[in-house]
Write a protein that holds these residues in place. Structure first.
Motif, PDB file in Angstrom:
ATOM      1  N   VAL A 125       0.799  -1.210   0.061  1.00 63.82           N
ATOM      2  CA  VAL A 125       0.213  -0.094  -0.075  1.00 63.82           C
ATOM      3  C   VAL A 125       0.684   1.215   0.046  1.00 63.82           C
ATOM      4  O   VAL A 125       0.666   1.965  -0.992  1.00 63.82           O
ATOM      5  CB  VAL A 125      -0.737  -0.350   0.730  1.00 63.82           C
ATOM      6  CG1 VAL A 125      -1.902   1.274   1.381  1.00 63.82           C
ATOM      7  CG2 VAL A 125      -1.512  -1.245   1.083  1.00 63.82           C
ATOM      8  N   VAL A 126       1.498   1.561   0.759  1.00 59.51           N
ATOM      9  CA  VAL A 126       2.884   1.967   1.025  1.00 59.51           C
ATOM     10  C   VAL A 126       3.704   1.911  -0.413  1.00 59.51           C
ATOM     11  O   VAL A 126       4.073   3.430  -1.333  1.00 59.51           O
ATOM     12  CB  VAL A 126       3.878   2.429   2.007  1.00 59.51           C
ATOM     13  CG1 VAL A 126       4.387   3.261   1.821  1.00 59.51           C
ATOM     14  CG2 VAL A 126       3.093   2.208   3.122  1.00 59.51           C
ATOM     15  N   PHE A 127       4.237   1.798  -1.308  1.00 61.92           N
ATOM     16  CA  PHE A 127       4.739   1.058  -2.009  1.00 61.92           C
ATOM     17  C   PHE A 127       3.905   2.271  -3.097  1.00 61.92           C
ATOM     18  O   PHE A 127       4.692   3.135  -3.589  1.00 61.92           O
ATOM     19  CB  PHE A 127       5.147  -0.209  -2.338  1.00 61.92           C
ATOM     20  CG  PHE A 127       5.987  -0.565  -3.894  1.00 61.92           C
ATOM     21  CD1 PHE A 127       6.943   0.350  -4.174  1.00 61.92           C
ATOM     22  CD2 PHE A 127       5.295  -0.705  -5.442  1.00 61.92           C
ATOM     23  CE1 PHE A 127       7.783   0.116  -5.370  1.00 61.92           C
ATOM     24  CE2 PHE A 127       5.946  -0.462  -6.182  1.00 61.92           C
ATOM     25  CZ  PHE A 127       7.022  -0.448  -6.699  1.00 61.92           C
ATOM     26  N   TRP A 128       2.444   1.700  -3.550  1.00 58.50           N
ATOM     27  CA  TRP A 128       2.067   1.993  -4.919  1.00 58.50           C
ATOM     28  C   TRP A 128       1.385   3.507  -4.656  1.00 58.50           C
ATOM     29  O   TRP A 128       1.499   4.065  -5.649  1.00 58.50           O
ATOM     30  CB  TRP A 128       0.662   0.940  -4.655  1.00 58.50           C
ATOM     31  CG  TRP A 128       1.178   0.028  -5.970  1.00 58.50           C
ATOM     32  CD1 TRP A 128       1.217  -1.363  -5.159  1.00 58.50           C
ATOM     33  CD2 TRP A 128       1.830  -0.514  -6.518  1.00 58.50           C
ATOM     34  NE1 TRP A 128       1.103  -2.312  -5.545  1.00 58.50           N
ATOM     35  CE2 TRP A 128       2.369  -1.496  -7.209  1.00 58.50           C
ATOM     36  CE3 TRP A 128       2.321   0.739  -8.048  1.00 58.50           C
ATOM     37  CZ2 TRP A 128       2.601  -2.161  -8.301  1.00 58.50           C
ATOM     38  CZ3 TRP A 128       2.384   0.381  -9.159  1.00 58.50           C
ATOM     39  CH2 TRP A 128       2.647  -1.298  -8.876  1.00 58.50           C
ATOM     40  N   SER A 154      -7.249   1.488   1.205  1.00 59.73           N
ATOM     41  CA  SER A 154      -7.958   2.596   0.869  1.00 59.73           C
ATOM     42  C   SER A 154      -7.905   3.923   0.948  1.00 59.73           C
ATOM     43  O   SER A 154      -7.124   4.900   0.361  1.00 59.73           O
ATOM     44  CB  SER A 154      -9.090   2.327   0.123  1.00 59.73           C
ATOM     45  OG  SER A 154      -9.334   1.340  -0.143  1.00 59.73           O
ATOM     46  N   ILE A 155      -7.807   4.752   2.672  1.00 63.77           N
ATOM     47  CA  ILE A 155      -7.914   6.051   2.586  1.00 63.77           C
ATOM     48  C   ILE A 155      -6.370   6.132   3.118  1.00 63.77           C
ATOM     49  O   ILE A 155      -6.610   6.822   2.726  1.00 63.77           O
ATOM     50  CB  ILE A 155      -8.921   6.316   3.580  1.00 63.77           C
ATOM     51  CG1 ILE A 155     -10.360   5.868   3.579  1.00 63.77           C
ATOM     52  CG2 ILE A 155      -8.594   7.316   5.258  1.00 63.77           C
ATOM     53  CD1 ILE A 155     -10.816   7.034   3.138  1.00 63.77           C
ATOM     54  N   PHE A 156      -5.265   5.263   3.376  1.00 64.08           N
ATOM     55  CA  PHE A 156      -4.851   5.430   3.652  1.00 64.08           C
ATOM     56  C   PHE A 156      -3.958   6.319   2.345  1.00 64.08           C
ATOM     57  O   PHE A 156      -3.127   6.701   2.255  1.00 64.08           O
ATOM     58  CB  PHE A 156      -3.642   4.450   4.719  1.00 64.08           C
ATOM     59  CG  PHE A 156      -1.892   4.793   4.701  1.00 64.08           C
ATOM     60  CD1 PHE A 156      -2.101   5.168   5.748  1.00 64.08           C
ATOM     61  CD2 PHE A 156      -1.881   3.928   3.759  1.00 64.08           C
ATOM     62  CE1 PHE A 156      -0.613   5.832   6.185  1.00 64.08           C
ATOM     63  CE2 PHE A 156      -0.131   4.535   4.008  1.00 64.08           C
ATOM     64  CZ  PHE A 156       0.171   4.905   5.270  1.00 64.08           C
ATOM     65  N   TYR A 157      -3.681   4.939   1.542  1.00 58.87           N
ATOM     66  CA  TYR A 157      -2.950   5.311  -0.014  1.00 58.87           C
ATOM     67  C   TYR A 157      -4.122   6.205  -0.028  1.00 58.87           C
ATOM     68  O   TYR A 157      -2.170   7.518  -0.640  1.00 58.87           O
ATOM     69  CB  TYR A 157      -4.026   4.142  -0.784  1.00 58.87           C
ATOM     70  CG  TYR A 157      -3.392   4.395  -2.685  1.00 58.87           C
ATOM     71  CD1 TYR A 157      -2.329   4.473  -2.918  1.00 58.87           C
ATOM     72  CD2 TYR A 157      -4.527   5.353  -3.196  1.00 58.87           C
ATOM     73  CE1 TYR A 157      -2.416   3.983  -4.006  1.00 58.87           C
ATOM     74  CE2 TYR A 157      -4.330   5.422  -4.753  1.00 58.87           C
ATOM     75  CZ  TYR A 157      -3.603   4.669  -4.640  1.00 58.87           C
ATOM     76  OH  TYR A 157      -2.792   4.890  -6.385  1.00 58.87           O
ATOM     77  N   MET A 158      -4.757   7.401  -0.315  1.00 56.91           N
ATOM     78  CA  MET A 158      -5.206   8.448  -0.533  1.00 56.91           C
ATOM     79  C   MET A 158      -4.592   9.249  -0.707  1.00 56.91           C
ATOM     80  O   MET A 158      -3.901  10.389  -1.198  1.00 56.91           O
ATOM     81  CB  MET A 158      -6.477   8.616  -1.080  1.00 56.91           C
ATOM     82  CG  MET A 158      -7.126   9.575  -0.998  1.00 56.91           C
ATOM     83  SD  MET A 158      -9.269  10.232  -1.407  1.00 56.91           S
ATOM     84  CE  MET A 158      -9.928   8.999   0.846  1.00 56.91           C
TER      85      MET A 158
END
Length: 297
Positions: free
Chosen positions: A43-46, A182-186
């Motif tokens: 998630v962090v990578f993307w 998903s929220i973290f990714y955003m």
């Protein structure tokens, strides 16, 4: 314009911007779905490799929309609503407030107490060593968010409240549908994309005086493809009502005005030079004491 009246023909909306923004929003929605079950490390990578690029690019799409480039000046409110839509995958309300402050930046470039693109005295005083300047770059999104409240706070408008409510509704929906990853990714993509990221070199490249006497610089490298030609910054300040798509034509038509100005070909080098050059700091900006009547949005 007197020498090149054909430039006036470029002062029209870029309707392709509408479809590009819609596709970018859909791309991020797809990414929100795809990361929901990934391990946190991915998630962090993307978020950094993909989400940050889309997020930063979207802030520059919002910059285009703030100049009414999507629907034209005759449909100003359409641009405001579209800006709120473009804002959604960033996670934090931004579009309406940015438009209000950005117009001040164009009208009163470097205006003390008006242009919130100018760092505060604290930023210039504290972030003066190489390590501290590096940290300042990492924290740039936070300074851009807080600085207007310190330098030039404005009353909240109805559109800003709508921007906030629309954003909160969207964020809650994403959390309800796909969860915290998903929220973290955003949010991580937005913060990382506006901080230590190659595209963020444009924040410093645009107006920091690496050469005395030159306060605005253009960048003509490949990252303009991701940033709606924001690198053509001298051209943009000369003709803010011309969409980014057409700014290379401005440079081509009026080459004698732009070709010999100091310019950049690498935003990464700008970031490196800013950190390593001990003569450059957040103080390296032109600041003006404004005279006469000041009109703000």
């Amino acid at each position: 314009l007197a020498k090149h009246p054909e430039i006036k023909a470029l002062m029209k909306p870029d309707y392709n911007l509408i479809w590009v923004v819609v596709l970018m929003v859909l791309a991020q929605l797809t990414a929100f779905y795809l990361v929901k079950d990934l391990d946190w490390k991915w998630v962090v990578f993307w978020a950094y490799v993909f989400g940050s690029c889309i997020s930063h690019s979207m802030t520059l799409a919002i910059h285009e929309i703030s100049h009414n480039s999507a629907f034209g000046n005759s449909k100003a409110m359409w641009n405001r609503w579209f800006g709120i839509f473009a804002n959604l995958p960033l996670g934090l309300p931004y579009s309406i407030s940015f438009k209000r402050y950005h117009m001040d930046h164009h009208r009163y470039l470097g205006g003390d107490g008006i242009d919130v693109d100018i760092p505060t005295n604290f930023e210039g005083w504290f972030f003066c060593t190489r390590f501290r300047k590096f940290i300042w770059i990492v924290l740039q999104p936070f300074f851009y968010a807080i600085r207007p409240l310190c330098i030039n706070p404005k009353p909240i408008t109805r559109l800003e409240i709508i921007n906030l409510l629309a954003q909160l509704t969207f964020d809650v929906a994403i959390y309800y549908l796909w969860g915290v990853k998903s929220i973290f990714y955003m949010l991580a993509g937005s913060v990382l994309g506006l901080g230590l990221h190659p595209i963020s070199g444009h924040f410093i490249a645009e107006h920091y005086m690496f050469l005395k006497g030159h306060e605005t610089y253009s960048y003509y490298g490949p990252l303009n493809l991701l940033t709606f030609n924001v690198g053509y910054h001298n051209e943009h300040h000369d003709f803010p009502n011309i969409p980014g798509k057409s700014l290379p034509l401005v440079k081509k038509i009026a080459a004698e005005y732009y070709d010999n100005l100091p310019q950049y070909n690498s935003w990464i080098k700008v970031l490196y030079d800013f950190v390593m050059d001990d003569t450059i700091s957040p103080y390296s900006r032109m600041k003006r004491q404004l005279k006469g009547e000041v009109k703000q949005d």
